[in-house]
Design a protein around this motif. Structure first.
Motif, short mmCIF file in Angstrom:
data_model
loop_
_atom_site.label_atom_id
_atom_site.label_comp_id
_atom_site.label_asym_id
_atom_site.label_seq_id
_atom_site.Cartn_x
_atom_site.Cartn_y
_atom_site.Cartn_z
N ILE A 1 79.88 90.63 31.88
CA ILE A 1 78.98 90.96 32.75
C ILE A 1 78.26 92.28 32.19
N HIS A 2 79.02 93.11 31.41
CA HIS A 2 78.24 94.50 31.24
C HIS A 2 77.46 94.05 29.73
N VAL A 3 77.78 93.20 28.67
CA VAL A 3 77.03 93.16 27.42
C VAL A 3 75.90 91.97 27.76
N ARG A 4 76.56 90.91 28.07
CA ARG A 4 75.69 89.74 28.06
C ARG A 4 75.13 89.67 29.40
N LYS A 5 75.18 90.33 30.33
CA LYS A 5 74.59 90.47 31.60
C LYS A 5 74.89 89.13 32.48
N VAL A 6 75.86 88.51 32.44
CA VAL A 6 76.23 87.18 33.13
C VAL A 6 76.51 87.48 34.55
N PRO A 7 76.19 86.81 35.71
CA PRO A 7 76.36 87.25 36.88
C PRO A 7 77.93 86.95 37.22
N PRO A 8 78.64 88.16 38.12
CA PRO A 8 79.81 88.21 38.26
C PRO A 8 80.39 86.78 38.50
N ASP A 9 79.93 86.13 39.42
CA ASP A 9 80.74 84.83 39.94
C ASP A 9 80.73 84.04 38.73
N GLN A 10 79.70 83.83 38.21
CA GLN A 10 79.89 82.94 36.70
C GLN A 10 80.67 83.39 35.86
N ALA A 11 80.90 84.72 35.36
CA ALA A 11 81.92 85.31 34.53
C ALA A 11 83.10 84.86 35.02
N ARG A 12 83.46 85.21 36.23
CA ARG A 12 84.80 85.06 36.76
C ARG A 12 85.25 83.34 36.60
N GLU A 13 84.19 82.50 36.88
CA GLU A 13 84.65 81.02 36.81
C GLU A 13 84.83 80.76 35.21
N LYS A 14 84.32 81.40 34.42
CA LYS A 14 84.30 81.11 33.06
C LYS A 14 85.69 81.75 32.45
N ALA A 15 85.91 82.85 33.01
CA ALA A 15 87.17 83.52 32.65
C ALA A 15 88.59 82.76 33.05
N LYS A 16 88.36 82.10 34.38
CA LYS A 16 89.38 81.31 34.59
C LYS A 16 89.61 80.13 33.66
N VAL A 17 88.43 79.50 33.25
CA VAL A 17 88.50 78.41 32.55
C VAL A 17 89.25 78.91 31.03
N LEU A 18 88.93 80.11 30.60
CA LEU A 18 89.56 80.71 29.18
C LEU A 18 90.92 80.85 29.41
N LEU A 19 91.32 81.24 30.63
CA LEU A 19 92.91 81.59 30.91
C LEU A 19 93.50 80.46 31.07
N GLU A 20 92.81 79.36 31.44
CA GLU A 20 93.71 78.03 31.45
C GLU A 20 93.99 77.55 29.87
N ARG A 21 92.84 77.73 29.28
CA ARG A 21 92.73 77.28 27.74
C ARG A 21 93.89 77.87 27.12
N VAL A 22 94.26 79.02 27.31
CA VAL A 22 95.40 80.04 26.66
C VAL A 22 96.71 79.97 27.38
N GLY A 23 96.68 79.32 28.38
CA GLY A 23 97.92 78.79 29.08
C GLY A 23 98.25 80.00 30.05
N LEU A 24 97.22 80.68 30.53
CA LEU A 24 97.59 81.81 31.36
C LEU A 24 96.76 81.70 32.62
N TYR A 25 96.77 80.43 33.32
CA TYR A 25 95.91 80.05 34.33
C TYR A 25 96.76 80.96 35.76
N ASP A 26 98.32 80.98 35.36
CA ASP A 26 98.95 81.20 36.60
C ASP A 26 99.14 82.55 36.57
N LYS A 27 98.26 83.25 35.74
CA LYS A 27 98.69 84.75 35.47
C LYS A 27 97.08 85.43 35.83
N VAL A 28 96.29 84.54 36.60
CA VAL A 28 95.03 85.16 36.70
C VAL A 28 94.83 86.77 37.29
N ASP A 29 95.78 87.12 38.41
CA ASP A 29 95.82 88.27 39.03
C ASP A 29 96.53 89.24 38.69
#
Length: 258
Positions: free
Chosen positions: A121-149
């Motif tokens: 969001i702050h460096v690449r200026k990605v819109p927050p909604d888009q950044a959140r969805e990408k973050a969830k995908v990455l958390l799933e990739r590293v096995g942390l989807y159930d730890k999002v919050d």
């Protein structure tokens, strides 16, 4: 195209309170090719972490050259970069280099998903909604989807390091640097982090890894580099380094750790 190249990189720490200068990097020349996994091994104080940190300007070399993706970024003499490059161009190249540290350096007051989405969001200026969805995908990739919050303080050490990896990946780097990513973990948590790193390697990520995990280096690395007292003493394929090292100091080190 080489992803990382250093030519004769030198670095000296100048001692305080009467201590003399300490030469921590001595003419270190190394090239990492695209999609290659290179593991740097060696005893503590060999200059491994300093070398890694010099690649993204966390440490400034005194002399030598640093290239990222075949682009010369630093041509240093006397601690000064003599290469004419704009601040914008330099930062753009350095953004291609992600780094995971020994300590997780997470924001304790931010949730897992917030930690991952912050930099895009702050460096690449990605819109927050888009950044959140990408973050969830990455958390799933590293096995942390159930730890999002979850907050970092609610996670185990291994989970925190996997979160740190997801955070680095969120910037979509083309190169990943790992500085002893499992050294702060309890032994039973090491495997889960190494599994994520193996997945990155299998997916074709260019990786330069400083590690004490000899099993990981033997299994995953395309090349192993042995550093001692600031210099590269030996480099080769894992089978060569671990089975029949040519340097006596490499042999002594491996006998002490294996």
């Amino acid at each position: 195209m080489s992803m990382i190249k250093t030519v004769d990189a030198c670095k000296t720490f100048h001692g305080k309170q009467g201590r003399g200068p300490l030469e921590v990097l001595k003419n270190v020349s190394l090239t990492v090719e695209q999609r290659e996994v290179v593991c740097i091994i060696g005893p503590s104080g060999a200059g491994k972490s300093t070398y890694l940190r010099s690649l993204n300007r966390l440490e400034k070399i005194d002399s030598g050259q640093i290239y990222i993706e075949d682009k010369l970024l630093f041509d240093c003499r006397g601690g000064v970069n003599t290469h004419a490059i704009s601040h914008q161009e330099l930062n753009k190249s350095l953004l291609e280099v992600g780094m995971v540290f020994q300590n997780f350096n997470l924001f304790p007051h931010k949730t897992a998903v917030e930690n991952v989405m912050l930099a895009p969001i702050h460096v690449r200026k990605v819109p927050p909604d888009q950044a959140r969805e990408k973050a969830k995908v990455l958390l799933e990739r590293v096995g942390l989807y159930d730890k999002v919050d979850a907050y970092p303080g609610q996670l185990s050490g291994g989970q925190q390091q996997r979160l740190a990896i997801a955070r680095a990946l969120a910037m979509e780097p083309r190169i990943m640097l790992f500085d002893e990513p499992t050294s702060a973990l309890d032994p039973e948590l090491v495997g889960e982090v190494l599994t994520v790193m193996k997945g990155l390697a299998q997916a074709g990520m260019t990786m330069l890894v400083v590690t004490h995990e000899m099993g990981f280096a033997r299994e995953v690395a395309d090349r192993v580099v042995f550093m001692f007292e600031g210099a590269i003493l030996e480099t080769g394929k894992p089978g060569e380094i671990f089975s029949s090292p040519s340097n006596d100091r490499t042999r002594q080190f491996l006998q002490s750790v294996l």
